[in-house]
Every structure is written in C-alpha cells, then in structure tokens.
Design a protein around this motif. Structure first.
Motif, PDB file in Angstrom:
ATOM      1  N   ASN A 270    -107.159  12.087 -10.047  1.00  0.00           N
ATOM      2  CA  ASN A 270    -106.361  11.816  -8.851  1.00  0.00           C
ATOM      3  C   ASN A 270    -106.131  13.119  -8.093  1.00  0.00           C
ATOM      4  OD1 ASN A 270    -105.753   9.197 -10.257  1.00  0.00           O
ATOM      5  ND2 ASN A 270    -104.569  10.563 -11.556  1.00  0.00           N
ATOM      6  N   PHE A 271    -105.787  13.010  -6.821  1.00  0.00           N
ATOM      7  CA  PHE A 271    -105.467  14.205  -6.042  1.00  0.00           C
ATOM      8  C   PHE A 271    -104.626  13.809  -4.837  1.00  0.00           C
ATOM      9  CE2 PHE A 271    -109.778  12.757  -5.091  1.00  0.00           C
ATOM     10  CZ  PHE A 271    -109.714  12.509  -3.727  1.00  0.00           C
ATOM     11  N   ALA A 272    -103.980  14.802  -4.277  1.00  0.00           N
ATOM     12  CA  ALA A 272    -103.224  14.586  -3.040  1.00  0.00           C
ATOM     13  C   ALA A 272    -104.192  14.685  -1.870  1.00  0.00           C
ATOM     14  CB  ALA A 272    -102.111  15.624  -2.913  1.00  0.00           C
ATOM     15  N   ASP A 273    -104.102  13.748  -0.948  1.00  0.00           N
ATOM     16  CA  ASP A 273    -105.020  13.701   0.188  1.00  0.00           C
ATOM     17  C   ASP A 273    -105.015  15.033   0.952  1.00  0.00           C
ATOM     18  OD1 ASP A 273    -106.606  13.019   2.336  1.00  0.00           O
ATOM     19  OD2 ASP A 273    -105.076  11.781   3.315  1.00  0.00           O
ATOM     20  N   PRO A 274    -106.139  15.767   0.951  1.00  0.00           N
ATOM     21  CA  PRO A 274    -106.161  17.061   1.639  1.00  0.00           C
ATOM     22  C   PRO A 274    -106.439  16.965   3.129  1.00  0.00           C
ATOM     23  CG  PRO A 274    -108.252  16.704   0.546  1.00  0.00           C
ATOM     24  CD  PRO A 274    -107.388  15.507   0.218  1.00  0.00           C
ATOM     25  N   LEU A 275    -106.747  15.748   3.628  1.00  0.00           N
ATOM     26  CA  LEU A 275    -107.158  15.616   5.023  1.00  0.00           C
ATOM     27  C   LEU A 275    -106.135  16.142   6.022  1.00  0.00           C
ATOM     28  CD1 LEU A 275    -109.362  14.683   6.955  1.00  0.00           C
ATOM     29  CD2 LEU A 275    -108.360  12.391   6.909  1.00  0.00           C
ATOM     30  N   PRO A 276    -104.833  15.845   5.886  1.00  0.00           N
ATOM     31  CA  PRO A 276    -103.876  16.362   6.883  1.00  0.00           C
ATOM     32  C   PRO A 276    -103.882  17.885   6.982  1.00  0.00           C
ATOM     33  CG  PRO A 276    -102.866  14.640   5.562  1.00  0.00           C
ATOM     34  CD  PRO A 276    -104.167  14.972   4.909  1.00  0.00           C
ATOM     35  N   ILE A 277    -104.198  18.562   5.881  1.00  0.00           N
ATOM     36  CA  ILE A 277    -104.243  20.025   5.886  1.00  0.00           C
ATOM     37  C   ILE A 277    -105.577  20.519   6.434  1.00  0.00           C
ATOM     38  CG2 ILE A 277    -104.249  22.080   4.416  1.00  0.00           C
ATOM     39  CD1 ILE A 277    -102.309  20.551   2.560  1.00  0.00           C
ATOM     40  N   LEU A 278    -106.678  19.974   5.918  1.00  0.00           N
ATOM     41  CA  LEU A 278    -108.004  20.469   6.294  1.00  0.00           C
ATOM     42  C   LEU A 278    -108.353  20.129   7.740  1.00  0.00           C
ATOM     43  CD1 LEU A 278    -110.009  19.590   3.050  1.00  0.00           C
ATOM     44  CD2 LEU A 278    -108.942  21.763   3.679  1.00  0.00           C
ATOM     45  N   ALA A 279    -107.855  18.998   8.250  1.00  0.00           N
ATOM     46  CA  ALA A 279    -108.211  18.576   9.613  1.00  0.00           C
ATOM     47  C   ALA A 279    -107.790  19.592  10.662  1.00  0.00           C
ATOM     48  CB  ALA A 279    -107.591  17.213   9.917  1.00  0.00           C
ATOM     49  N   LYS A 280    -106.719  20.329  10.392  1.00  0.00           N
ATOM     50  CA  LYS A 280    -106.230  21.318  11.359  1.00  0.00           C
ATOM     51  C   LYS A 280    -107.190  22.502  11.509  1.00  0.00           C
ATOM     52  CE  LYS A 280    -101.406  20.143  10.390  1.00  0.00           C
ATOM     53  NZ  LYS A 280    -100.102  20.635   9.879  1.00  0.00           N
ATOM     54  N   TYR A 281    -108.064  22.684  10.524  1.00  0.00           N
ATOM     55  CA  TYR A 281    -108.983  23.822  10.546  1.00  0.00           C
ATOM     56  C   TYR A 281    -110.434  23.377  10.752  1.00  0.00           C
ATOM     57  CZ  TYR A 281    -104.910  26.150   8.566  1.00  0.00           C
ATOM     58  OH  TYR A 281    -103.642  26.651   8.353  1.00  0.00           O
ATOM     59  N   LYS A 282    -110.599  22.123  11.141  1.00  0.00           N
ATOM     60  CA  LYS A 282    -111.928  21.534  11.292  1.00  0.00           C
ATOM     61  C   LYS A 282    -112.789  22.339  12.262  1.00  0.00           C
ATOM     62  CE  LYS A 282    -113.933  17.008  12.486  1.00  0.00           C
ATOM     63  NZ  LYS A 282    -113.585  15.614  12.822  1.00  0.00           N
ATOM     64  N   GLY A 283    -113.956  22.766  11.797  1.00  0.00           N
ATOM     65  CA  GLY A 283    -114.905  23.481  12.643  1.00  0.00           C
ATOM     66  C   GLY A 283    -114.570  24.929  12.913  1.00  0.00           C
TER      67      GLY A 283
END
Length: 375
Positions: A270-283
C-alpha cells in the motif's frame, strides 16, 4: 496517410513517437511526460525484455502523427498485447493503425489481440471508463474518445475492474467482525489460530534491504497472480526494471509481508497517493534540493491511502493461509483513519480479494476495462 514501423530500436522514430504521446496526455493530470529512455528500457538494444518478448512499433502519419502503438508478444505464444497506444480522434487513422497491427500479428502467428496492455501484465494494462471521481496515481487514464475508437476498430470489452472507496467507520466495524470470525476458525494458518506452528506474523517491508525485499515481492506476485487472466511471468531482472522506482513511493509503514514460520506467504503493498505532490512538479527540471523536498513530502504524505496489491500463496507445507488482509487491516485502518480517504485499487469484478471488505463498506470510485478481438 502513411504507415511507419520499426522492430529494432530507432532513436529518431521514438523521439517522434514519444512527442506525440506527450501531446495527447498533456492535460491528463495522472499522466507525466515520457522520454526515449522510458521506452529504451523495454525496447532498447540492451533491454532485459528482449530475450522473452518480441515487438513492432507502428505510427500513422499525415503531415503529423495521428496514431501510434506497439504490438508486443511473448515468444512462443499466440497472444498479442497492443499497448503504448495513442491516437487522435480520427477514425480513418485508427483503423489504419489497427489494420497494420493485425497484419504484423498474423505474420507472427498471433490469434488474439488484447488492449491496452503496455508490453505485459506488470507494466500497465486496462483503460479507465469515463466518469468516476478524481484520478489517482497509476491509473490508466486516457481521453474518453478512445473507447469509441476501440469499438469502431472491432474491439470488445473482455474484462472489467473497479477501484472502490472504503467507508471508514464501516471498515473498522468489518475489521473487528472478521477478526472475531477468524479467531474461531479451526483450520488454516492465520494470526489468531491456537496452533502456534500455524500462526502467521506480519512485518513491514524493509526499505534498507530493498533488493532482497523486491525479490521476495517478485516471488509472491508470481505465485499469487499466476491464475489471473492476463498474467504473464517475468524474470526478477525484468520485474526490477518495472518496480525499482517504487522505493521512492512506498512508505515502509504502509507495505507489509505476511510470514509463516519465517517464510513469506502473503503481502499487502500500500502507499499514500503521490499524485497531489508530484503533479505540482510535472514536466519541471528539479535540482537536488527540490528532489530532497519532494522525498520528504512523500514520506509525510497523508492525502489518500491506496491499497494496491494484496495476495497470498500456500505455506511451506501447503497450508492454506487465511486472513492476510485482515492481519494487515489493523495497520491499514490506523493509517486510513488519519488520511482523507482509503481506496482499494484495480480489483477485478470476480476477485476473491473483494471479500476482504464487506460490500456495504465499498463505494465505487472508478472503473476500468480491457478490450480484445480474435484475428
């Protein structure tokens, strides 16, 4: 329109291939920019996958790329996996792409196509159905019109999966009720059995020994998932290429191994959804300090608890293992109570894992399908 294809690594071809993919996925929050390096690990001259898999990549072009995909198949089998697939909302281009893919498939004695499957079961497969709630990390999200093009090119739905949200209070009630039932089960190996030789224990994944832990997880995945309909075995070296980066996402307090007499017999990764964090640095290109800050935030992430992979295998003497998810649930309920929501991801409609949580505690969050056709 013209068709271009390759079956050996071609840097120029894949530069155009990847550029088109990134354009299509530019506004999809769950998708991140890809590079040639992402593809060379699967199809490059030094790829560990080439010993077991063959492939042909195809693009349909006019003045620009309109459609692309890669047909992959395990050598010696008759199933083709069509993946890394993207297309404009252009029926003519889509049909031309599938026509070329089918010709290649037939030349190589393939009798069925399944899509979307990127190389194999372990890399990425399925496509999210329109609707559902906010996307999470790792979901196979594509533009909605893809489903219409699959229909127009002769594909039919052959499998369906769900991600469902657990109701927190009901989940806690379910946990205690199932734990009580487990305590009176007379047979099988589980944490509450009165026979100490059959008592299972739980431990966290040891991030400090990631290489060996990954070998254990590979062995457990291979045995536990071998009867799933889309399963294809891969070597540990191939498994590591796909999952090694999970060491940056998996928190040791959230991922568990179940053991019987010191032997791993089950898992709940299991893991905590990293998308809210990683999306801010996308690209964005990141410096060392920014990367360190992201890692720190991922370790403190409390956005959404995702129950991603659950399974079990027989014990050392063939014992039936019971209550893997219930044993992990004590910890899952703790973290889930602290986070905004708890999701059980990518469960097949007929998966026995769905019984780990009562139906009344489940609310559908998103759905996914797989398409197929006979040749």
């Amino acid at each position: 329109m013209k068709v271009q294809s390759v079956d050996v690594w071609d840097e120029t071809f894949f530069t155009e291939f990847v550029g088109f993919r990134n354009k299509i996925h530019r506004d999809i929050v769950a998708s991140f920019p890809e590079t040639n390096a992402d593809y060379s690990r699967f199809f490059g001259a030094e790829s560990v996958f080439l010993s077991d898999f063959a492939w042909t990549a195809v693009m349909v072009k006019s003045e620009k790329v309109l459609a692309k995909g890669i047909l992959c198949w395990r050598k010696g089998t008759n199933q083709g996996n069509l993946g890394f697939l993207d297309w404009e909302n252009n029926e003519e281009a889509a049909k031309l792409l599938i026509q070329e893919i089918e010709q290649v498939a037939k030349k190589n004695n393939l009798i069925v196509l399944k899509t979307p499957i990127d190389l194999n079961f372990f890399v990425k497969y399925r496509i999210r159905v329109p609707g559902g709630e906010k996307p999470v990390w790792g979901e196979p999200v594509y533009p909605d019109y893809y489903h219409d093009l699959f229909d127009k090119t002769g594909f039919k739905e052959i499998g369906r999966w769900d991600t469902y949200r657990l109701k927190k209070i009901q989940g806690i009630i379910d946990y205690f009720l199932k734990r009580k039932k487990l305590a009176v089960k007379p047979t099988g190996s589980h944490s509450k059995t009165k026979d100490k030789s059959l008592r299972t224990t739980i431990r966290c994944v040891k991030m400090s020994d990631w290489e060996n832990e990954l070998k254990i997880i590979h062995a457990l995945f291979t045995e536990a998932y071998k009867n799933m309909p889309e399963f294809e075995p891969i070597s540990f070296e191939q498994f590591k290429v796909i999952y090694d980066d999970f060491k940056y996402i998996v928190h040791p307090w959230y991922a568990y191994i179940i053991e019987l007499r010191g032997r791993p017999v089950g898992f709940s990764i299991n893991f905590a959804d990293p998308l809210p964090i990683l999306a801010k640095y996308k690209g964005k290109k990141l410096n060392f300090v920014q990367k360190a800050w992201i890692m720190a935030r991922l370790r403190m992430n409390m956005s959404c608890f995702m129950i991603a992979h659950v399974g079990k295998i027989p014990g050392p003497n063939g014992e039936e293992i019971k209550g893997v998810q219930i044993q992990a649930s004590k910890r899952i309920q703790l973290w889930g109570a602290l986070m905004r929501k708890v999701l059980v991801t990518f469960q097949h409609t007929n998966s026995p894992s769905r019984r780990s949580f009562e139906e009344k505690s489940q609310t559908t969050y998103a759905q996914y399908v797989l398409y197929g056709k006979d040749l």
